[in-house]
Design a protein around this motif. Structure first.
Motif, PDB file in Angstrom:
ATOM      1  N   GLY A 143       0.788  -1.225   0.000  1.00  0.00           N
ATOM      2  CA  GLY A 143       0.000   0.000   0.000  1.00  0.00           C
ATOM      3  C   GLY A 143       0.817   1.269   0.000  1.00  0.00           C
ATOM      4  N   SER A 144       2.058   1.209  -0.474  1.00  0.00           N
ATOM      5  CA  SER A 144       2.935   2.375  -0.376  1.00  0.00           C
ATOM      6  C   SER A 144       2.422   3.577  -1.161  1.00  0.00           C
ATOM      7  N   SER A 145       1.701   3.347  -2.242  1.00  0.00           N
ATOM      8  CA  SER A 145       1.137   4.451  -3.029  1.00  0.00           C
ATOM      9  C   SER A 145      -0.380   4.544  -2.925  1.00  0.00           C
ATOM     10  N   CYS A 146      -1.025   3.394  -2.741  1.00  0.00           N
ATOM     11  CA  CYS A 146      -2.492   3.339  -2.772  1.00  0.00           C
ATOM     12  C   CYS A 146      -3.137   3.261  -1.395  1.00  0.00           C
ATOM     13  N   GLY A 147      -2.334   3.089  -0.345  1.00  0.00           N
ATOM     14  CA  GLY A 147      -2.872   3.037   1.003  1.00  0.00           C
ATOM     15  C   GLY A 147      -3.218   1.659   1.506  1.00  0.00           C
ATOM     16  N   ALA A 148      -3.236   0.658   0.627  1.00  0.00           N
ATOM     17  CA  ALA A 148      -3.536  -0.717   1.020  1.00  0.00           C
ATOM     18  C   ALA A 148      -2.993  -1.658  -0.036  1.00  0.00           C
ATOM     19  N   LEU A 149      -2.649  -2.867   0.391  1.00  0.00           N
ATOM     20  CA  LEU A 149      -2.155  -3.867  -0.550  1.00  0.00           C
ATOM     21  C   LEU A 149      -3.169  -4.099  -1.662  1.00  0.00           C
ATOM     22  N   LEU A 150      -4.433  -4.270  -1.273  1.00  0.00           N
ATOM     23  CA  LEU A 150      -5.533  -4.407  -2.229  1.00  0.00           C
ATOM     24  C   LEU A 150      -6.407  -3.160  -2.089  1.00  0.00           C
ATOM     25  N   PRO A 151      -6.095  -2.103  -2.819  1.00  0.00           N
ATOM     26  CA  PRO A 151      -6.755  -0.804  -2.587  1.00  0.00           C
ATOM     27  C   PRO A 151      -8.253  -0.801  -2.817  1.00  0.00           C
ATOM     28  N   THR A 152      -8.782  -1.734  -3.605  1.00  0.00           N
ATOM     29  CA  THR A 152     -10.240  -1.792  -3.783  1.00  0.00           C
ATOM     30  C   THR A 152     -10.897  -2.610  -2.687  1.00  0.00           C
ATOM     31  N   GLY A 153     -10.099  -3.290  -1.871  1.00  0.00           N
ATOM     32  CA  GLY A 153     -10.626  -4.161  -0.833  1.00  0.00           C
ATOM     33  C   GLY A 153     -10.930  -5.559  -1.323  1.00  0.00           C
ATOM     34  N   ASN A 154     -10.664  -5.817  -2.608  1.00  0.00           N
ATOM     35  CA  ASN A 154     -10.986  -7.109  -3.200  1.00  0.00           C
ATOM     36  C   ASN A 154      -9.756  -7.734  -3.853  1.00  0.00           C
ATOM     37  N   ALA A 155      -9.691  -9.063  -3.815  1.00  0.00           N
ATOM     38  CA  ALA A 155      -8.633  -9.765  -4.533  1.00  0.00           C
ATOM     39  C   ALA A 155      -8.903  -9.767  -6.029  1.00  0.00           C
ATOM     40  N   ARG A 156     -10.162  -9.590  -6.387  1.00  0.00           N
ATOM     41  CA  ARG A 156     -10.527  -9.572  -7.801  1.00  0.00           C
ATOM     42  C   ARG A 156     -11.685  -8.625  -8.020  1.00  0.00           C
ATOM     43  N   ASP A 157     -11.577  -7.816  -9.055  1.00  0.00           N
ATOM     44  CA  ASP A 157     -12.646  -6.911  -9.464  1.00  0.00           C
ATOM     45  C   ASP A 157     -12.932  -7.148 -10.931  1.00  0.00           C
ATOM     46  N   GLU A 158     -13.917  -6.427 -11.455  1.00  0.00           N
ATOM     47  CA  GLU A 158     -14.222  -6.497 -12.879  1.00  0.00           C
ATOM     48  C   GLU A 158     -14.333  -5.088 -13.420  1.00  0.00           C
TER      49      GLU A 158
END
Length: 353
Positions: free
Chosen positions: A169-184
Protein backbone atom coordinates in the motif's frame (compact mmCIF):
# COMPACT_ATOMS: atom_id res chain seq x y z
CA UNK A 1 24.37 25.71 -15.00
CA UNK A 2 26.42 26.94 -17.99
CA UNK A 3 29.47 25.09 -16.67
CA UNK A 4 27.63 21.80 -16.51
CA UNK A 5 26.16 19.69 -13.72
CA UNK A 6 28.00 16.86 -12.00
CA UNK A 7 26.43 13.55 -12.95
CA UNK A 8 27.17 9.84 -12.73
CA UNK A 9 25.54 7.81 -15.51
CA UNK A 10 24.77 4.30 -14.28
CA UNK A 11 22.96 1.13 -15.16
CA UNK A 12 20.77 -0.12 -12.35
CA UNK A 13 19.19 -3.52 -12.99
CA UNK A 14 17.60 -3.38 -16.45
CA UNK A 15 17.41 0.43 -16.53
CA UNK A 16 19.93 3.23 -16.82
CA UNK A 17 20.01 6.96 -16.35
CA UNK A 18 21.55 9.96 -14.65
CA UNK A 19 22.38 9.99 -10.94
CA UNK A 20 22.63 13.41 -9.31
CA UNK A 21 23.25 14.80 -5.86
CA UNK A 22 20.19 16.80 -4.90
CA UNK A 23 22.46 19.73 -4.04
CA UNK A 24 23.68 19.89 -7.66
CA UNK A 25 20.20 20.37 -9.13
CA UNK A 26 17.82 23.36 -8.82
CA UNK A 27 15.88 23.25 -5.56
CA UNK A 28 12.68 24.40 -7.27
CA UNK A 29 10.96 21.34 -8.76
CA UNK A 30 9.77 23.15 -11.90
CA UNK A 31 13.27 24.46 -12.63
CA UNK A 32 14.71 21.02 -11.88
CA UNK A 33 12.29 19.31 -14.25
CA UNK A 34 13.02 21.80 -17.04
CA UNK A 35 16.72 21.14 -16.52
CA UNK A 36 16.26 17.36 -16.72
CA UNK A 37 14.12 17.59 -19.85
CA UNK A 38 16.97 19.47 -21.54
CA UNK A 39 19.55 16.96 -20.29
CA UNK A 40 17.55 14.01 -21.62
CA UNK A 41 16.48 15.71 -24.87
CA UNK A 42 12.74 15.48 -24.26
CA UNK A 43 10.25 15.81 -25.80
CA UNK A 44 11.53 14.03 -28.88
CA UNK A 45 10.99 10.37 -29.85
CA UNK A 46 14.73 10.00 -30.53
CA UNK A 47 15.92 12.27 -27.69
CA UNK A 48 18.58 13.23 -30.21
CA UNK A 49 19.50 16.47 -28.43
CA UNK A 50 20.11 14.86 -25.05
CA UNK A 51 21.36 11.86 -23.12
CA UNK A 52 18.16 9.82 -23.19
CA UNK A 53 18.07 6.56 -25.10
CA UNK A 54 14.64 6.97 -26.76
CA UNK A 55 13.11 4.40 -24.40
CA UNK A 56 11.41 4.78 -21.00
CA UNK A 57 13.98 2.37 -19.52
CA UNK A 58 16.86 4.67 -20.49
CA UNK A 59 15.23 8.01 -19.71
CA UNK A 60 15.40 7.90 -15.93
CA UNK A 61 16.91 10.01 -13.18
CA UNK A 62 17.86 9.37 -9.55
CA UNK A 63 18.27 12.30 -7.17
CA UNK A 64 20.16 11.33 -4.01
CA UNK A 65 20.92 13.15 -0.76
CA UNK A 66 21.88 12.33 2.83
CA UNK A 67 18.87 11.30 4.89
CA UNK A 68 17.75 12.90 8.15
CA UNK A 69 15.75 9.79 9.07
CA UNK A 70 17.20 7.55 11.80
CA UNK A 71 16.30 4.44 9.77
CA UNK A 72 17.98 5.53 6.52
CA UNK A 73 21.43 6.56 5.30
CA UNK A 74 20.36 8.31 2.10
CA UNK A 75 17.18 9.45 0.41
CA UNK A 76 16.40 8.65 -3.21
CA UNK A 77 13.91 10.40 -5.45
CA UNK A 78 13.15 8.65 -8.73
CA UNK A 79 12.09 10.77 -11.68
CA UNK A 80 10.76 9.33 -14.95
CA UNK A 81 11.58 11.69 -17.81
CA UNK A 82 9.08 11.05 -20.57
CA UNK A 83 10.57 10.54 -24.00
CA UNK A 84 8.04 12.26 -26.27
CA UNK A 85 6.33 14.54 -23.78
CA UNK A 86 7.61 17.48 -21.74
CA UNK A 87 6.81 15.68 -18.52
CA UNK A 88 8.89 14.58 -15.54
CA UNK A 89 6.99 12.33 -13.14
CA UNK A 90 7.65 11.35 -9.52
CA UNK A 91 4.42 9.34 -9.28
CA UNK A 92 6.20 6.00 -9.05
CA UNK A 93 9.30 4.35 -7.69
CA UNK A 94 11.91 2.41 -9.66
CA UNK A 95 13.49 -0.66 -8.11
CA UNK A 96 15.94 -1.12 -10.97
CA UNK A 97 17.45 2.34 -10.62
CA UNK A 98 17.42 1.72 -6.86
CA UNK A 99 20.06 -0.98 -7.46
CA UNK A 100 22.59 1.72 -8.36
CA UNK A 101 21.73 4.13 -5.53
CA UNK A 102 23.99 2.44 -2.95
CA UNK A 103 27.01 2.37 -5.29
CA UNK A 104 26.38 6.02 -6.19
CA UNK A 105 26.12 7.00 -2.52
CA UNK A 106 29.47 5.36 -1.81
CA UNK A 107 31.07 6.85 -4.94
CA UNK A 108 29.99 10.32 -3.83
CA UNK A 109 31.08 9.85 -0.21
CA UNK A 110 27.60 9.87 1.32
CA UNK A 111 28.15 6.43 2.87
CA UNK A 112 31.37 4.90 4.21
CA UNK A 113 32.51 1.41 3.30
CA UNK A 114 31.89 -1.04 6.15
CA UNK A 115 34.01 -4.00 5.06
CA UNK A 116 33.79 -6.64 2.36
CA UNK A 117 30.07 -5.84 2.09
CA UNK A 118 28.27 -2.61 2.91
CA UNK A 119 24.57 -2.20 3.75
CA UNK A 120 22.99 1.05 2.63
CA UNK A 121 19.54 1.94 3.93
CA UNK A 122 17.68 3.91 1.27
CA UNK A 123 14.61 6.03 1.96
CA UNK A 124 12.56 5.94 -1.25
CA UNK A 125 11.02 9.39 -1.25
CA UNK A 126 8.42 8.55 -3.91
CA UNK A 127 6.63 6.12 -1.59
CA UNK A 128 8.12 6.76 1.87
CA UNK A 129 9.45 3.22 2.33
CA UNK A 130 12.97 2.10 3.21
CA UNK A 131 14.92 -0.59 1.36
CA UNK A 132 18.29 -2.03 2.32
CA UNK A 133 20.87 -2.63 -0.41
CA UNK A 134 23.81 -4.91 0.33
CA UNK A 135 26.71 -4.20 -2.03
CA UNK A 136 30.16 -5.73 -2.42
CA UNK A 137 32.92 -3.39 -1.26
CA UNK A 138 36.05 -5.46 -1.65
CA UNK A 139 39.29 -3.65 -0.91
CA UNK A 140 37.49 -0.61 0.46
CA UNK A 141 35.64 0.38 -2.71
CA UNK A 142 32.62 -0.62 -4.76
CA UNK A 143 33.16 -3.87 -6.66
CA UNK A 144 31.29 -3.76 -9.94
CA UNK A 145 32.68 -6.97 -11.42
CA UNK A 146 31.38 -10.37 -10.40
CA UNK A 147 29.69 -13.57 -11.50
CA UNK A 148 26.03 -12.59 -11.02
CA UNK A 149 23.85 -12.53 -14.13
CA UNK A 150 20.35 -11.07 -14.35
CA UNK A 151 18.04 -11.57 -17.30
CA UNK A 152 17.82 -8.54 -19.55
CA UNK A 153 21.46 -7.51 -19.01
CA UNK A 154 24.36 -9.06 -20.95
CA UNK A 155 27.33 -10.42 -19.05
CA UNK A 156 27.83 -10.63 -15.30
CA UNK A 157 28.49 -8.21 -12.46
CA UNK A 158 28.75 -7.98 -8.70
CA UNK A 159 25.54 -8.94 -6.84
CA UNK A 160 23.37 -6.36 -5.09
CA UNK A 161 20.72 -7.78 -2.76
CA UNK A 162 17.80 -5.41 -2.15
CA UNK A 163 15.36 -6.15 0.67
CA UNK A 164 12.01 -4.36 0.78
CA UNK A 165 9.87 -4.09 3.90
CA UNK A 166 6.52 -2.43 4.57
CA UNK A 167 5.85 -1.86 0.87
CA UNK A 168 2.20 -2.93 0.97
CA UNK A 169 0.00 0.00 0.00
CA UNK A 170 2.93 2.37 -0.38
CA UNK A 171 1.14 4.45 -3.03
CA UNK A 172 -2.49 3.34 -2.77
CA UNK A 173 -2.87 3.04 1.00
CA UNK A 174 -3.54 -0.72 1.02
CA UNK A 175 -2.15 -3.87 -0.55
CA UNK A 176 -5.53 -4.41 -2.23
CA UNK A 177 -6.75 -0.80 -2.59
CA UNK A 178 -10.24 -1.79 -3.78
CA UNK A 179 -10.63 -4.16 -0.83
CA UNK A 180 -10.99 -7.11 -3.20
CA UNK A 181 -8.63 -9.76 -4.53
CA UNK A 182 -10.53 -9.57 -7.80
CA UNK A 183 -12.65 -6.91 -9.46
CA UNK A 184 -14.22 -6.50 -12.88
CA UNK A 185 -13.56 -3.51 -15.10
CA UNK A 186 -15.07 -3.31 -18.58
CA UNK A 187 -16.21 -6.95 -18.23
CA UNK A 188 -12.59 -8.01 -17.61
CA UNK A 189 -11.46 -9.67 -14.35
CA UNK A 190 -8.58 -7.74 -12.77
CA UNK A 191 -6.57 -7.65 -9.57
CA UNK A 192 -5.58 -4.20 -8.36
CA UNK A 193 -2.56 -4.47 -6.10
CA UNK A 194 0.15 -2.25 -4.60
CA UNK A 195 3.09 -3.98 -2.97
CA UNK A 196 5.56 -1.27 -3.89
CA UNK A 197 4.20 -0.53 -7.37
CA UNK A 198 0.51 0.10 -8.17
CA UNK A 199 -0.36 -2.59 -10.70
CA UNK A 200 -3.41 -3.97 -12.46
CA UNK A 201 -3.14 -7.67 -13.30
CA UNK A 202 -5.19 -9.16 -16.16
CA UNK A 203 -5.24 -12.68 -17.58
CA UNK A 204 -3.98 -13.02 -21.14
CA UNK A 205 -6.81 -15.38 -22.02
CA UNK A 206 -9.36 -12.72 -21.09
CA UNK A 207 -7.67 -10.37 -23.59
CA UNK A 208 -7.65 -12.92 -26.39
CA UNK A 209 -3.87 -13.39 -26.43
CA UNK A 210 -1.44 -16.03 -25.18
CA UNK A 211 0.63 -13.73 -22.97
CA UNK A 212 3.81 -15.04 -24.58
CA UNK A 213 3.91 -12.61 -27.49
CA UNK A 214 7.06 -10.66 -28.28
CA UNK A 215 7.27 -7.09 -27.03
CA UNK A 216 7.12 -5.62 -30.55
CA UNK A 217 3.98 -7.61 -31.36
CA UNK A 218 2.16 -6.27 -28.32
CA UNK A 219 3.37 -2.71 -28.95
CA UNK A 220 1.90 -2.91 -32.46
CA UNK A 221 -1.51 -4.12 -31.21
CA UNK A 222 -3.40 -0.82 -31.06
CA UNK A 223 -6.70 -2.46 -30.11
CA UNK A 224 -5.09 -4.22 -27.15
CA UNK A 225 -3.38 -1.03 -25.99
CA UNK A 226 -6.62 0.94 -26.22
CA UNK A 227 -8.41 -1.69 -24.14
CA UNK A 228 -5.66 -1.68 -21.53
CA UNK A 229 -5.70 2.10 -21.32
CA UNK A 230 -9.48 2.21 -20.91
CA UNK A 231 -9.22 -0.23 -18.00
CA UNK A 232 -6.26 1.66 -16.52
CA UNK A 233 -8.11 4.97 -16.50
CA UNK A 234 -10.99 3.38 -14.59
CA UNK A 235 -8.67 1.53 -12.21
CA UNK A 236 -6.86 4.71 -11.15
CA UNK A 237 -9.68 6.17 -9.03
CA UNK A 238 -10.54 2.71 -7.66
CA UNK A 239 -6.94 2.41 -6.45
CA UNK A 240 -6.97 5.82 -4.72
CA UNK A 241 -4.65 7.24 -7.40
CA UNK A 242 -7.17 9.72 -8.77
CA UNK A 243 -7.22 10.63 -12.45
CA UNK A 244 -4.26 8.85 -14.07
CA UNK A 245 -4.39 10.01 -17.68
CA UNK A 246 -1.12 11.93 -17.29
CA UNK A 247 0.63 9.54 -14.90
CA UNK A 248 2.71 6.40 -15.36
CA UNK A 249 0.84 4.37 -12.74
CA UNK A 250 -0.83 1.99 -12.38
CA UNK A 251 1.19 -0.44 -14.49
CA UNK A 252 -0.78 -2.97 -16.53
CA UNK A 253 0.44 -6.56 -16.16
CA UNK A 254 -0.80 -9.34 -18.43
CA UNK A 255 -0.36 -12.72 -16.72
CA UNK A 256 -0.41 -16.28 -18.04
CA UNK A 257 0.85 -19.71 -16.95
CA UNK A 258 4.65 -20.04 -16.82
CA UNK A 259 6.69 -21.31 -19.75
CA UNK A 260 9.68 -22.73 -17.88
CA UNK A 261 9.72 -25.89 -15.83
CA UNK A 262 10.50 -23.92 -12.67
CA UNK A 263 8.74 -20.69 -13.56
CA UNK A 264 6.05 -19.21 -11.33
CA UNK A 265 4.11 -16.92 -13.68
CA UNK A 266 4.57 -15.39 -17.14
CA UNK A 267 4.12 -11.63 -17.50
CA UNK A 268 3.97 -8.86 -20.08
CA UNK A 269 3.92 -5.40 -18.50
CA UNK A 270 2.83 -2.08 -20.00
CA UNK A 271 4.54 0.95 -18.38
CA UNK A 272 1.84 2.08 -19.06
CA UNK A 273 1.65 2.59 -22.85
CA UNK A 274 4.64 0.58 -24.06
CA UNK A 275 5.47 -3.03 -23.32
CA UNK A 276 8.35 -3.35 -20.87
CA UNK A 277 11.47 -5.12 -22.14
CA UNK A 278 11.45 -7.05 -18.86
CA UNK A 279 9.56 -6.03 -15.70
CA UNK A 280 10.18 -3.41 -13.03
CA UNK A 281 11.55 -4.70 -9.73
CA UNK A 282 8.73 -3.37 -7.58
CA UNK A 283 6.17 -4.43 -10.16
CA UNK A 284 7.63 -7.95 -9.94
CA UNK A 285 7.33 -7.76 -6.15
CA UNK A 286 3.65 -6.80 -6.51
CA UNK A 287 3.05 -9.64 -8.98
CA UNK A 288 4.79 -12.14 -6.67
CA UNK A 289 2.52 -11.06 -3.85
CA UNK A 290 -0.55 -11.50 -6.04
CA UNK A 291 0.53 -15.08 -6.71
CA UNK A 292 0.09 -15.78 -2.99
CA UNK A 293 -3.37 -14.19 -2.64
CA UNK A 294 -6.32 -16.61 -3.09
CA UNK A 295 -8.84 -15.21 -5.52
CA UNK A 296 -6.41 -12.99 -7.44
CA UNK A 297 -6.25 -13.39 -11.22
CA UNK A 298 -2.69 -14.68 -10.76
CA UNK A 299 -3.40 -17.21 -8.02
CA UNK A 300 -4.78 -20.06 -10.12
CA UNK A 301 -2.20 -19.50 -12.89
CA UNK A 302 0.86 -19.38 -10.64
CA UNK A 303 2.94 -22.48 -10.05
CA UNK A 304 4.15 -22.10 -6.46
CA UNK A 305 7.15 -24.13 -5.31
CA UNK A 306 5.81 -24.67 -1.78
CA UNK A 307 9.14 -23.68 -0.25
CA UNK A 308 9.46 -20.12 1.05
CA UNK A 309 13.25 -20.46 0.97
CA UNK A 310 13.16 -20.74 -2.82
CA UNK A 311 12.56 -17.75 -5.08
CA UNK A 312 9.51 -17.14 -7.22
CA UNK A 313 10.48 -16.83 -10.87
CA UNK A 314 8.47 -14.11 -12.57
CA UNK A 315 8.92 -14.67 -16.29
CA UNK A 316 9.18 -11.63 -18.57
CA UNK A 317 10.29 -10.90 -22.17
CA UNK A 318 13.99 -10.81 -21.27
CA UNK A 319 13.96 -13.92 -19.10
CA UNK A 320 12.82 -13.96 -15.50
CA UNK A 321 13.08 -12.00 -12.26
CA UNK A 322 13.69 -13.79 -8.97
CA UNK A 323 11.73 -12.68 -5.91
CA UNK A 324 12.08 -14.20 -2.43
CA UNK A 325 9.11 -13.65 -0.09
CA UNK A 326 9.68 -13.93 3.66
CA UNK A 327 6.69 -14.65 5.90
CA UNK A 328 6.14 -13.79 9.56
CA UNK A 329 4.90 -16.14 12.30
CA UNK A 330 1.32 -15.56 11.17
CA UNK A 331 2.15 -16.60 7.62
CA UNK A 332 1.86 -13.09 6.21
CA UNK A 333 4.47 -11.79 3.79
CA UNK A 334 6.82 -9.58 5.81
CA UNK A 335 9.47 -8.70 3.24
CA UNK A 336 10.57 -9.31 -0.32
CA UNK A 337 14.12 -9.47 -1.64
CA UNK A 338 15.46 -9.29 -5.18
CA UNK A 339 18.94 -9.77 -6.63
CA UNK A 340 20.13 -7.05 -9.00
CA UNK A 341 23.39 -5.70 -10.43
CA UNK A 342 24.63 -2.24 -11.38
CA UNK A 343 27.50 -0.66 -13.30
CA UNK A 344 29.14 2.73 -13.43
CA UNK A 345 29.09 3.95 -17.05
CA UNK A 346 30.24 7.57 -17.04
CA UNK A 347 31.30 10.18 -14.50
CA UNK A 348 31.45 13.82 -15.51
CA UNK A 349 29.21 16.79 -16.22
CA UNK A 350 26.11 17.19 -18.35
CA UNK A 351 24.70 20.40 -19.81
CA UNK A 352 21.20 21.80 -19.73
CA UNK A 353 21.57 24.76 -22.08
Amino acid sequence: MSDGIACLWMRGGTSKGGFFLASDLPADSDARDACLLRIMGSPDPRQIDGMGGADPLTSKVAVVAPSNRPDADVEYLFLQVHVDRALVSDAQNCGNMLAAVAPFAIERGLVSVQGETTDVRVHMKNTGQVATSRVQTRGGKIAYTGDTAIDGVPGTASPILITFEDTAGSSCGALLPTGNARDEIDATPVTCIDNGMPSVLLRAEDLGISGREERATLDADEALKARLEAIRLKAGPLMNLGEVHETTVPKMVIVSPPNGTDGTLCTRTFIPHRCHASIGVLCAVSVAMACAIPGSVAYDLAVMNGDDAKPLYIEQPSGRTEIVLTRDAAGQVASAAVLRTARKLFDGVVFAH
